[in-house]
Motif scaffolding. Structure first.
Motif, PDB file in Angstrom:
ATOM      1  N   GLU A  59      65.518  53.667  34.847  1.00  0.00           N
ATOM      2  CA  GLU A  59      65.522  52.425  35.616  1.00  0.00           C
ATOM      3  C   GLU A  59      65.025  51.257  34.765  1.00  0.00           C
ATOM      4  N   ARG A  60      64.004  51.538  33.963  1.00  0.00           N
ATOM      5  CA  ARG A  60      63.461  50.477  33.116  1.00  0.00           C
ATOM      6  C   ARG A  60      64.488  49.987  32.109  1.00  0.00           C
ATOM      7  N   ASN A  61      65.233  50.913  31.519  1.00  0.00           N
ATOM      8  CA  ASN A  61      66.225  50.544  30.518  1.00  0.00           C
ATOM      9  C   ASN A  61      67.422  49.800  31.120  1.00  0.00           C
ATOM     10  N   ARG A  62      67.603  49.902  32.428  1.00  0.00           N
ATOM     11  CA  ARG A  62      68.658  49.149  33.115  1.00  0.00           C
ATOM     12  C   ARG A  62      68.237  47.703  33.387  1.00  0.00           C
ATOM     13  N   GLY A  63      66.960  47.391  33.107  1.00  0.00           N
ATOM     14  CA  GLY A  63      66.480  46.029  33.349  1.00  0.00           C
ATOM     15  C   GLY A  63      66.022  45.793  34.769  1.00  0.00           C
ATOM     16  N   LEU A  64      65.775  46.879  35.515  1.00  0.00           N
ATOM     17  CA  LEU A  64      65.288  46.719  36.884  1.00  0.00           C
ATOM     18  C   LEU A  64      63.801  46.405  36.878  1.00  0.00           C
ATOM     19  N   GLU A  65      63.378  45.618  37.842  1.00  0.00           N
ATOM     20  CA  GLU A  65      61.953  45.312  37.995  1.00  0.00           C
ATOM     21  C   GLU A  65      61.675  44.845  39.409  1.00  0.00           C
ATOM     22  N   THR A  66      60.401  44.742  39.732  1.00  0.00           N
ATOM     23  CA  THR A  66      59.944  44.144  40.988  1.00  0.00           C
ATOM     24  C   THR A  66      58.902  43.093  40.645  1.00  0.00           C
ATOM     25  N   ALA A  67      58.519  42.306  41.641  1.00  0.00           N
ATOM     26  CA  ALA A  67      57.508  41.268  41.410  1.00  0.00           C
ATOM     27  C   ALA A  67      56.637  41.124  42.642  1.00  0.00           C
ATOM     28  N   ARG A  68      55.337  40.956  42.397  1.00  0.00           N
ATOM     29  CA  ARG A  68      54.390  40.739  43.497  1.00  0.00           C
ATOM     30  C   ARG A  68      53.610  39.456  43.236  1.00  0.00           C
ATOM     31  N   PRO A  69      53.316  38.676  44.286  1.00  0.00           N
ATOM     32  CA  PRO A  69      52.691  37.356  44.109  1.00  0.00           C
ATOM     33  C   PRO A  69      51.235  37.421  43.652  1.00  0.00           C
ATOM     34  N   ILE A  70      50.809  36.352  43.016  1.00  0.00           N
ATOM     35  CA  ILE A  70      49.415  36.155  42.618  1.00  0.00           C
ATOM     36  C   ILE A  70      48.903  34.926  43.344  1.00  0.00           C
ATOM     37  N   GLN A  71      47.728  35.045  43.945  1.00  0.00           N
ATOM     38  CA  GLN A  71      47.142  33.913  44.661  1.00  0.00           C
ATOM     39  C   GLN A  71      45.716  33.682  44.180  1.00  0.00           C
ATOM     40  N   VAL A  72      45.415  32.440  43.794  1.00  0.00           N
ATOM     41  CA  VAL A  72      44.101  32.061  43.290  1.00  0.00           C
ATOM     42  C   VAL A  72      43.533  30.972  44.208  1.00  0.00           C
ATOM     43  N   GLY A  73      42.281  31.136  44.627  1.00  0.00           N
ATOM     44  CA  GLY A  73      41.660  30.190  45.548  1.00  0.00           C
ATOM     45  C   GLY A  73      41.188  28.912  44.876  1.00  0.00           C
ATOM     46  N   GLY A 118      50.286  41.067  42.194  1.00  0.00           N
ATOM     47  CA  GLY A 118      49.732  41.382  43.505  1.00  0.00           C
ATOM     48  C   GLY A 118      48.284  41.036  43.707  1.00  0.00           C
ATOM     49  N   VAL A 119      47.641  40.391  42.733  1.00  0.00           N
ATOM     50  CA  VAL A 119      46.207  40.104  42.809  1.00  0.00           C
ATOM     51  C   VAL A 119      45.947  38.820  43.603  1.00  0.00           C
ATOM     52  N   THR A 120      44.935  38.883  44.453  1.00  0.00           N
ATOM     53  CA  THR A 120      44.426  37.697  45.147  1.00  0.00           C
ATOM     54  C   THR A 120      42.988  37.475  44.707  1.00  0.00           C
ATOM     55  N   ILE A 121      42.670  36.250  44.298  1.00  0.00           N
ATOM     56  CA  ILE A 121      41.324  35.890  43.852  1.00  0.00           C
ATOM     57  C   ILE A 121      40.780  34.836  44.813  1.00  0.00           C
ATOM     58  N   GLY A 122      39.570  35.025  45.295  1.00  0.00           N
ATOM     59  CA  GLY A 122      38.985  34.135  46.296  1.00  0.00           C
ATOM     60  C   GLY A 122      38.515  32.803  45.735  1.00  0.00           C
ATOM     61  N   ASP A 123      37.677  32.118  46.526  1.00  0.00           N
ATOM     62  CA  ASP A 123      37.121  30.821  46.132  1.00  0.00           C
ATOM     63  C   ASP A 123      35.820  31.000  45.351  1.00  0.00           C
ATOM     64  N   ASN A 124      35.510  29.999  44.508  1.00  0.00           N
ATOM     65  CA  ASN A 124      34.255  29.992  43.753  1.00  0.00           C
ATOM     66  C   ASN A 124      34.073  31.297  42.975  1.00  0.00           C
ATOM     67  N   VAL A 125      34.985  31.533  42.057  1.00  0.00           N
ATOM     68  CA  VAL A 125      34.982  32.770  41.265  1.00  0.00           C
ATOM     69  C   VAL A 125      35.010  32.419  39.783  1.00  0.00           C
ATOM     70  N   VAL A 126      34.293  33.192  38.986  1.00  0.00           N
ATOM     71  CA  VAL A 126      34.356  33.090  37.533  1.00  0.00           C
ATOM     72  C   VAL A 126      34.873  34.424  36.999  1.00  0.00           C
ATOM     73  N   ILE A 127      35.959  34.368  36.223  1.00  0.00           N
ATOM     74  CA  ILE A 127      36.502  35.559  35.574  1.00  0.00           C
ATOM     75  C   ILE A 127      36.166  35.472  34.091  1.00  0.00           C
ATOM     76  N   GLY A 128      35.385  36.422  33.595  1.00  0.00           N
ATOM     77  CA  GLY A 128      34.899  36.385  32.223  1.00  0.00           C
ATOM     78  C   GLY A 128      35.997  36.527  31.187  1.00  0.00           C
TER      79      GLY A 128
END
Length: 346
Positions: free
Chosen positions: A120-134, A148-158
C-alpha cells in the motif's frame, strides 16, 4: 469521491499520482518559493503571499523564511503567530494554530500518515489526521508534531521534542516522545526562596489548632536547644525552602530530602491562617514542580499522619496517591503514617 475529498475526510487516498492534488501542491510550492526568494526586508510582500496561501491568517503574524507547506488551504494561524526559519507544515489535513503561538527554528507539523504495509505504501496511499494548537503555545527549536495531536493553551514544548499524543493546557512537555514534566497552572501564584533565619523564626511561632496542633513548633528557642533541623543553618540551606505568595509574604515552607534509595521525601507546612481555604493543592503542586526540577529522575513521596484526611485529599488533588500505611519513627515519636507517592506520567 475525489482523492481530495477523501484526504480532507481522513480516508485513505492516492497522494502521489492524483493530478488535482499534484496541481494543488505545485501551486502551493510556487507561492512558498516566491515568499522564500523575497529579501527579508519585503515583509509586506511576504505577508500578502501567506495571506493568499492560508485558509486564515490572524493579525500581526510574522513568518521568517524559508517556510514550506503542502497545500496551504488547510492552515489557519491566529493573531500574533510567529515562526522562525525552516518551519514545515505538511497540511494534508487541517492544521490550526491559536493566538500568540511562537514556533522556533526547524519545526515540523506533519499530518500525513503512510501505511505500514509496503504494498500500500509503494502505491502512494496515505491518510491524514488534523493537528490543533491552542493559544499561547511556544515550540522550542527542532520540535516535530505528528498526526492527530491536539495541544492545549499555555503550553511550552521543549526543543527537540517529538509530540506523538495530545498535550493538555498549562504544562511544559519535553522529550521523545514528549511527556509532561511540570505544570504551569500555578505559575505566578507562589515563589520558592531559600528559607532564611527570619522565615524559620516566623514558622516556629505558627500555632495550629485542635488535632493539627501536633504540627506546631514550640518556639525558636526550643528549636535551637533541641538542635532541630530548621534551626540548623547548614541543613536549612540545603534542604529547606520558603514559599512566598504574590505579595512576597511567607505563606509556607517545605523540606526535600533524598534518601539512600534515591527517593525524595517532601515535608511541608502552610501558614495556619491559609489552611482549609482550598489553596492547598496549588501550594503542593508548586512545591512538587520545584522538587521534580531538582530531582527529575527520582520518585517523590510524602508521609501523612493517619488522622489527617484533609491533607490526604489535598495531596490527591496535587497528583499523589496512597500506596501503603506504616509506622514511622520521627524525632517527636513513633506514629502511623500513610505513604503517598507522586503518580508517574503516562
Amino acid at each position: 469521491m475525489t482523492e481530495k475529498e477523501k484526504m480532507l475526510a481522513g480516508m485513505v487516498y492516492e497522494a502521489v499520482l492524483d493530478e488535482d492534488l499534484k496541481e494543488d501542491r505545485l501551486k502551493c510550492k510556487d507561492l512558498c518559493f516566491a515568499a522564500n526568494q523575497l529579501p527579508p526586508s519585503k515583509i509586506k510582500e511576504q505577508s500578502e503571499i501567506f495571506v493568499s496561501l492560508f485558509a486564515k491568517a490572524g493579525e500581526g503574524f510574522y513568518i521568517t523564511t524559508p517556510f514550506w507547506c503542502d497545500y496551504g488551504y488547510n492552515i489557519e494561524i491566529g493573531k500574533n503567530f510567529y515562526s522562525n526559519h525552516n518551519c514545515v507544515i505538511l497540511d494534508c489535513a487541517k492544521v490550526t494554530f491559536g493566538d500568540n503561538v511562537f514556533v522556533g527554528p526547524n519545526c515540523c507539523f506533519a499530518t500525513a500518515e503512510h501505511p505500514l504495509d509496503e504494498t500500500e505504501r509503494n502505491r502512494g496511499l496515505e491518510t491524514a489526521r488534523p493537528i490543533q494548537v491552542g493559544n499561547s503555545v511556544w515550540f522550542g527549536a527542532g520540535v516535530t508534531v505528528l498526526p492527530g495531536v491536539t495541544i492545549g493553551d499555555n503550553v511550552v514544548i521543549g526543543a527537540g521534542s517529538i509530540v506523538t499524543k495530545d498535550i493538555p493546557s498549562n504544562v511544559v512537555a519535553v522529550g521523545n516522545p514528549a511527556r509532561v514534566i511540570r505544570s504551569l497552572e500555578n505559575s505566578g501564584l507562589y515563589r520558592i526562596v531559600p528559607l532564611k533565619e527570619v522565615y524559620a523564626k516566623d514558622i516556629c511561632g505558627w500555632k495550629y489548632e485542635g488535632e493539627y496542633s501536633v504540627y506546631s513548633y514550640s518556639s525558636w528557642e526550643m528549636a535551637i536547644r533541641n538542635h532541630w533541623e530548621i534551626a540548623d543553618a547548614k541543613v536549612r540551606g540545603q534542604e529547606y525552602r520558603g514559599v512566598l505568595n504574590k505579595a512576597g509574604e511567607l505563606t509556607g515552607y517545605f523540606k526535600m530530602h533524598q534518601d539512600e534509595n534515591g527517593e525524595v521525601e517532601i515535608g511541608l507546612g502552610m501558614r495556619p491562617e491559609e489552611c482549609g481555604q482550598g489553596k492547598g493543592a496549588d501550594f503542593v503542586k508548586t512545591i512538587t514542580d520545584y522538587v521534580k526540577k531538582q530531582y527529575p529522575e527520582s520518585l517523590v513521596y510524602l508521609e501523612v499522619r493517619l488522622f489527617n484526611q484533609r491533607a490526604v485529599k489535598c495531596y490527591e488533588k496535587a497528583g499523589y496517591q496512597v500506596v501503603c500505611e506504616h509506622d514511622s519513627i520521627k524525632p517527636w515519636g513513633t506514629f502511623r503514617y500513610k505513604r503517598m507517592e507522586l503518580k508517574k506520567e503516562d
